[in-house]
Design a protein around this motif. Structure first.
Motif, PDB file in Angstrom:
ATOM      1  N   THR A  42       0.825  -1.202   0.000  1.00  0.00           N
ATOM      2  CA  THR A  42       0.000   0.000   0.000  1.00  0.00           C
ATOM      3  C   THR A  42       0.861   1.255   0.000  1.00  0.00           C
ATOM      4  OG1 THR A  42      -1.671  -1.188   1.299  1.00  0.00           O
ATOM      5  CG2 THR A  42      -1.880   1.202   1.187  1.00  0.00           C
ATOM      6  N   THR A  43       1.875   1.267   0.859  1.00  0.00           N
ATOM      7  CA  THR A  43       2.734   2.450   0.961  1.00  0.00           C
ATOM      8  C   THR A  43       4.098   2.243   0.309  1.00  0.00           C
ATOM      9  OG1 THR A  43       3.472   1.701   3.151  1.00  0.00           O
ATOM     10  CG2 THR A  43       1.630   3.255   3.072  1.00  0.00           C
ATOM     11  N   HIS A  44       4.638   1.019   0.391  1.00  0.00           N
ATOM     12  CA  HIS A  44       5.937   0.717  -0.213  1.00  0.00           C
ATOM     13  C   HIS A  44       5.888  -0.647  -0.903  1.00  0.00           C
ATOM     14  CE1 HIS A  44       7.244   3.907   2.527  1.00  0.00           C
ATOM     15  NE2 HIS A  44       8.316   4.034   1.759  1.00  0.00           N
ATOM     16  N   SER A  45       6.674  -0.793  -1.956  1.00  0.00           N
ATOM     17  CA  SER A  45       6.788  -2.065  -2.672  1.00  0.00           C
ATOM     18  C   SER A  45       8.242  -2.529  -2.647  1.00  0.00           C
ATOM     19  CB  SER A  45       6.301  -1.916  -4.116  1.00  0.00           C
ATOM     20  OG  SER A  45       4.906  -1.646  -4.145  1.00  0.00           O
ATOM     21  N   CYS A  46       8.415  -3.825  -2.852  1.00  0.00           N
ATOM     22  CA  CYS A  46       9.744  -4.418  -2.762  1.00  0.00           C
ATOM     23  C   CYS A  46       9.857  -5.530  -3.804  1.00  0.00           C
ATOM     24  CB  CYS A  46       9.956  -4.975  -1.347  1.00  0.00           C
ATOM     25  SG  CYS A  46      11.612  -5.596  -0.992  1.00  0.00           S
ATOM     26  N   VAL A  47      11.032  -5.695  -4.391  1.00  0.00           N
ATOM     27  CA  VAL A  47      11.230  -6.723  -5.410  1.00  0.00           C
ATOM     28  C   VAL A  47      12.483  -7.530  -5.070  1.00  0.00           C
ATOM     29  CG1 VAL A  47      12.521  -5.149  -6.923  1.00  0.00           C
ATOM     30  CG2 VAL A  47      11.422  -7.182  -7.899  1.00  0.00           C
ATOM     31  N   ALA A  48      12.413  -8.834  -5.333  1.00  0.00           N
ATOM     32  CA  ALA A  48      13.532  -9.729  -5.034  1.00  0.00           C
ATOM     33  C   ALA A  48      13.669 -10.766  -6.137  1.00  0.00           C
ATOM     34  CB  ALA A  48      13.324 -10.413  -3.685  1.00  0.00           C
ATOM     35  N   VAL A  49      14.831 -11.396  -6.220  1.00  0.00           N
ATOM     36  CA  VAL A  49      15.085 -12.407  -7.244  1.00  0.00           C
ATOM     37  C   VAL A  49      16.073 -13.436  -6.705  1.00  0.00           C
ATOM     38  CG1 VAL A  49      17.048 -11.212  -8.299  1.00  0.00           C
ATOM     39  CG2 VAL A  49      15.618 -12.717  -9.711  1.00  0.00           C
ATOM     40  N   TRP A  50      15.961 -14.680  -7.216  1.00  0.00           N
ATOM     41  CA  TRP A  50      16.934 -15.733  -6.905  1.00  0.00           C
ATOM     42  C   TRP A  50      18.107 -15.584  -7.864  1.00  0.00           C
ATOM     43  CZ3 TRP A  50      17.640 -19.577  -3.351  1.00  0.00           C
ATOM     44  CH2 TRP A  50      18.539 -20.586  -3.682  1.00  0.00           C
ATOM     45  N   LYS A  51      19.299 -15.333  -7.309  1.00  0.00           N
ATOM     46  CA  LYS A  51      20.479 -15.156  -8.157  1.00  0.00           C
ATOM     47  C   LYS A  51      21.718 -15.669  -7.431  1.00  0.00           C
ATOM     48  CE  LYS A  51      22.837 -11.740 -11.064  1.00  0.00           C
ATOM     49  NZ  LYS A  51      22.950 -10.338 -11.462  1.00  0.00           N
ATOM     50  N   LEU A  52      22.522 -16.417  -8.157  1.00  0.00           N
ATOM     51  CA  LEU A  52      23.778 -16.936  -7.631  1.00  0.00           C
ATOM     52  C   LEU A  52      23.569 -17.724  -6.336  1.00  0.00           C
ATOM     53  CD1 LEU A  52      26.086 -13.831  -8.257  1.00  0.00           C
ATOM     54  CD2 LEU A  52      25.775 -15.854  -9.707  1.00  0.00           C
ATOM     55  N   GLY A  53      22.506 -18.535  -6.346  1.00  0.00           N
ATOM     56  CA  GLY A  53      22.279 -19.443  -5.230  1.00  0.00           C
ATOM     57  C   GLY A  53      21.655 -18.831  -4.002  1.00  0.00           C
ATOM     58  N   ARG A  54      21.114 -17.616  -4.112  1.00  0.00           N
ATOM     59  CA  ARG A  54      20.489 -16.980  -2.956  1.00  0.00           C
ATOM     60  C   ARG A  54      19.445 -15.968  -3.404  1.00  0.00           C
ATOM     61  NH1 ARG A  54      24.573 -13.099   0.159  1.00  0.00           N
ATOM     62  NH2 ARG A  54      22.582 -12.192   0.792  1.00  0.00           N
ATOM     63  N   ILE A  55      18.586 -15.571  -2.463  1.00  0.00           N
ATOM     64  CA  ILE A  55      17.595 -14.535  -2.750  1.00  0.00           C
ATOM     65  C   ILE A  55      18.224 -13.168  -2.507  1.00  0.00           C
ATOM     66  CG2 ILE A  55      15.396 -13.519  -2.043  1.00  0.00           C
ATOM     67  CD1 ILE A  55      15.045 -16.105  -3.565  1.00  0.00           C
ATOM     68  N   GLU A  56      18.066 -12.282  -3.480  1.00  0.00           N
ATOM     69  CA  GLU A  56      18.586 -10.923  -3.363  1.00  0.00           C
ATOM     70  C   GLU A  56      17.425  -9.927  -3.347  1.00  0.00           C
ATOM     71  OE1 GLU A  56      21.575  -9.860  -2.944  1.00  0.00           O
ATOM     72  OE2 GLU A  56      22.871 -11.555  -3.459  1.00  0.00           O
ATOM     73  N   ILE A  57      17.363  -9.092  -2.309  1.00  0.00           N
ATOM     74  CA  ILE A  57      16.445  -7.948  -2.311  1.00  0.00           C
ATOM     75  C   ILE A  57      17.102  -6.866  -3.160  1.00  0.00           C
ATOM     76  CG2 ILE A  57      15.236  -6.227  -0.935  1.00  0.00           C
ATOM     77  CD1 ILE A  57      14.250  -9.026  -0.369  1.00  0.00           C
ATOM     78  N   GLU A 162      15.150  -5.384 -13.738  1.00  0.00           N
ATOM     79  CA  GLU A 162      15.874  -5.538 -15.002  1.00  0.00           C
ATOM     80  C   GLU A 162      17.232  -4.847 -14.959  1.00  0.00           C
ATOM     81  OE1 GLU A 162      12.123  -6.029 -18.125  1.00  0.00           O
ATOM     82  OE2 GLU A 162      12.919  -4.034 -17.688  1.00  0.00           O
ATOM     83  N   ALA A 163      17.305  -3.709 -14.279  1.00  0.00           N
ATOM     84  CA  ALA A 163      18.581  -2.992 -14.161  1.00  0.00           C
ATOM     85  C   ALA A 163      19.588  -3.823 -13.369  1.00  0.00           C
ATOM     86  CB  ALA A 163      18.363  -1.644 -13.486  1.00  0.00           C
ATOM     87  N   TYR A 164      19.101  -4.547 -12.368  1.00  0.00           N
ATOM     88  CA  TYR A 164      19.992  -5.365 -11.538  1.00  0.00           C
ATOM     89  C   TYR A 164      20.386  -6.664 -12.242  1.00  0.00           C
ATOM     90  CZ  TYR A 164      21.461  -8.470  -7.744  1.00  0.00           C
ATOM     91  OH  TYR A 164      22.153  -9.364  -6.974  1.00  0.00           O
ATOM     92  N   ILE A 165      19.391  -7.318 -12.847  1.00  0.00           N
ATOM     93  CA  ILE A 165      19.633  -8.623 -13.464  1.00  0.00           C
ATOM     94  C   ILE A 165      20.384  -8.486 -14.786  1.00  0.00           C
ATOM     95  CG2 ILE A 165      18.501 -10.682 -14.422  1.00  0.00           C
ATOM     96  CD1 ILE A 165      16.178 -10.090 -12.442  1.00  0.00           C
ATOM     97  N   GLY A 166      20.099  -7.406 -15.512  1.00  0.00           N
ATOM     98  CA  GLY A 166      20.775  -7.184 -16.782  1.00  0.00           C
ATOM     99  C   GLY A 166      20.070  -7.809 -17.962  1.00  0.00           C
TER     100      GLY A 166
END
Length: 597
Positions: A42-57, A162-166
């Motif tokens: 509602t007030t803030h959003s957050c995105v994460a991805v599985w990369k290099l064997g771990r979850i990255e915020i 997309e900026a982080y993952i490339g």
């Protein structure tokens, strides 16, 4: 039930879901790219991805791990996230926030009308009772649905990822409050579509948090715990009782909550208190003054955060209205007094949730806190007292846990082997049924039924020679059908002439793993069927409208890119001129030349 690494379920409906998901994973071969997890808050959003064997915020372009769910329109550009929130005090009428509290709702709803009174921007009634915000952008007036505003926030999170993952990102697991009804879930999926995202799965926010807790605490496969997730965010309150069996199996026993209770309500109570105080001191009424209320709201939110670690905070604003300053100290005790009604409502919901789960307080092994508003000391104290002094689990980040869990689910559905198996058994938060004679709600699927599920009820004709029957689909807990939420209706015809009560119609309700409903009516004697897939609430967005919004979103994206390109070119030019001036100075050029530069 979803279990990718186990034998196929026997249930026909569940097997169909299983086949579809497994086919996607098998056919992708990683070609579809990474799947991300998004907590659309509602007030803030957050995105994460599985990369290099771990979850990255993933941090955004400002270096923050969460992004304000805020969109602003100015005379020159559209802003999303931190840029939008940072200018809210000077542009409140064109800065949109709290879209999640209005998405999937009707303009005429009492809660929507109450919200509108406190919002600094204009909300109007669109076609078929749909709420729309009205803004001025580049000198023109525009109207946007809540799906469009939410899509802009989701689009921002997509760009951050997309900026982080490339690489381009198409697939996402998106979280929703456990107590969202079918309409709100569908509207969230539409918002994702407009943003260019394919929703691999909708997952309830407390369930995602439980997944994060299990991963963070590295629960072994032999471990079994009953956990209560208390998710009190900016606009919604969710409770879920789950049994975690090892790190891979999560079985939701019951959910409860309020999709209209959270930090925004606490802020609004503080704003009301300040408005009354200002009126007493200056005899000036701030009601209707959008700019003043917008500045006051920002100051109250800041004071609320301070009161989580201090016993007193100041709300101070210069020249709030007509040159009059505003200054007031508010104590933690006063803040708690203003919001005690909300805090008490949270505890009542907790009692109901445990009752529905057939558990006592002593059966709960862990109480997990999620959402920024669980930092409020009074909330923590009341929870601890309810559980007879039990220590609360605070070892997961309340702002990031939901996105973390969503990313785990996204990775699992993409075939990443971070765990041997991941099985989620969720429940439907509200009862589903149809209206029968006497305007009574006949429940077909009770609340807290594990999903996916499929249940059938048979109804008889109410008149002689009745040739058709209308099915009105409702969601809610009220006895009178009309007091519940109407999801849609349809008519099955072709019933053979017969005396009253002789002909039968069979209604089949199916809920998929996203909590979304399909209803089918069948005339038993002829086999004739009629179906309603509640993908589009009556009066909401048509397929054509969604497609138009997708094109509009792309147009905004191109406009934003063009504005950024021009801004960067202008900055480059200024840098060049600055360097040239310095070079001229260093060469002791003529003062006349310097003057003409």
């Amino acid at each position: 039930m979803l279990k990718l690494d186990a034998a196929k379920p026997n249930d026909k409906f569940t097997a169909g879901v299983w086949d579809e998901i497994v086919a996607k994973v098998a056919n992708s071969g990683g070609a579809e790219g990474p799947a991300i997890g998004i907590d659309l808050g509602t007030t803030h959003s957050c995105v994460a991805v599985w990369k290099l064997g771990r979850i990255e915020i993933i941090t955004n372009d400002q270096g923050y791990r969460t992004t304000p769910s805020c969109v602003a329109f100015t005379d020159v550009q559209r802003l999303v996230g931190d840029g939008a929130k940072n200018q809210i005090a000077k542009n409140p009428a064109n800065t949109i926030f709290n879209a999640k509290r209005l998405i999937g709702r009707r303009f005429s709803e009492v809660t929507v009308q109450e919200d509108i009174k406190l919002l600094p921007f204009r909300v109007t009634e669109g076609p078929s009772d749909v709420p729309k915000v009205v803004v001025n952008h580049k000198g023109n007036e525009h109207q946007f649905s809540m799906e469009e505003i939410s899509s802009m926030v989701l689009g921002k999170m997509k760009e951050v990822a997309e900026a982080y993952i490339g690489e381009s990102v198409k697939n996402a697991v998106i979280t929703v409050p456990a107590y969202f009804n079918d309409g709100q879930r569908q509207a969230t999926k539409v918002a994702a579509t407009i943003a260019g995202l394919n929703v691999v799965r909708l997952i309830n926010e407390p369930t995602a948090a439980a997944v994060a807790y299990a991963m963070d605490n590295k629960l072994g496969h032999t471990g079994k715990k009953n956990v209560l997730v208390v998710d009190l965010g900016g606009g919604t309150f969710d409770l879920s009782v789950l049994t975690i069996d090892g790190v891979g199996k999560f079985e939701v026993k019951a959910v409860a909550g309020d999709t209209h209770l959270g930090g925004e309500d606490f802020d609004n109570n503080m704003v009301k208190y300040c408005v009354e105080d200002f009126k007493k001191k200056s005899n000036k009424d701030l009601v209707g003054n959008e700019r003043a209320l917008g500045r006051l709201k920002v100051a109250c939110e800041k004071a609320k955060r301070i009161l989580s670690y201090a016993t007193e905070a100041s709300v101070e604003l210069d020249c709030l209205v007509e040159g009059i300053d505003f200054s007031m100290k508010i104590t933690r005790a006063k803040f708690e007094e203003l919001n005690m009604g909300f805090f008490t409502a949270c505890i009542k919901q907790l009692e109901s949730c445990l009752s529905d789960a057939n558990m006592s307080k002593g059966d709960v092994d862990e109480v997990i806190l999620v959402g920024g508003s669980t930092r409020i000391p009074k909330v923590q104290r009341m929870l601890q007292e309810f559980f007879d002094g039990k220590e609360l689990c605070k070892n997961i980040n309340p702002d990031e846990a939901v996105a973390y869990g969503a990313a785990v689910m996204a990775a699992s559905l993409s075939g990443r082997k971070m765990v041997n198996e991941l099985m989620l058994i969720d429940v439907t938060p509200l009862s589903l049924g149809t209206e029968v004679n006497g305007e009574v709600m006949c429940v077909v699927i009770p609340r807290n039924t594990p999903i996916p599920t499929k249940k059938t009820k048979t109804f008889k004709t109410g008149d002689d020679n009745q040739s058709s029957m209308e099915t009105k689909v409702y969601q809610g807990e009220r006895t009178k059908a009309a007091d519940n939420y109407l999801l849609g209706s349809f008519i099955v015809s072709g019933i053979p002439p017969a005396p009253k009560g002789s002909s039968k119609v069979e209604d089949c309700f199916e809920i998929d793993e996203n909590g979304i409903l399909i209803v089918t009516s069948k005339v038993v004697s002829t086999g004739k069927t009629k179906s309603l897939t509640v993908t589009n609430l009556s009066g909401r967005l048509s397929k054509e409208e969604v497609e138009k919004m997708v094109k509009d979103a792309e147009k905004f994206k191109l406009e934003d890119q063009e504005y950024k390109r021009k801004a960067e070119a202008y900055n480059d030019l200024e840098d060049c001129l600055y360097a040239l001036k310095n070079k001229i100075k260093s060469n002791d050029m003529s003062p006349n030349i310097m003057k003409n530069m």
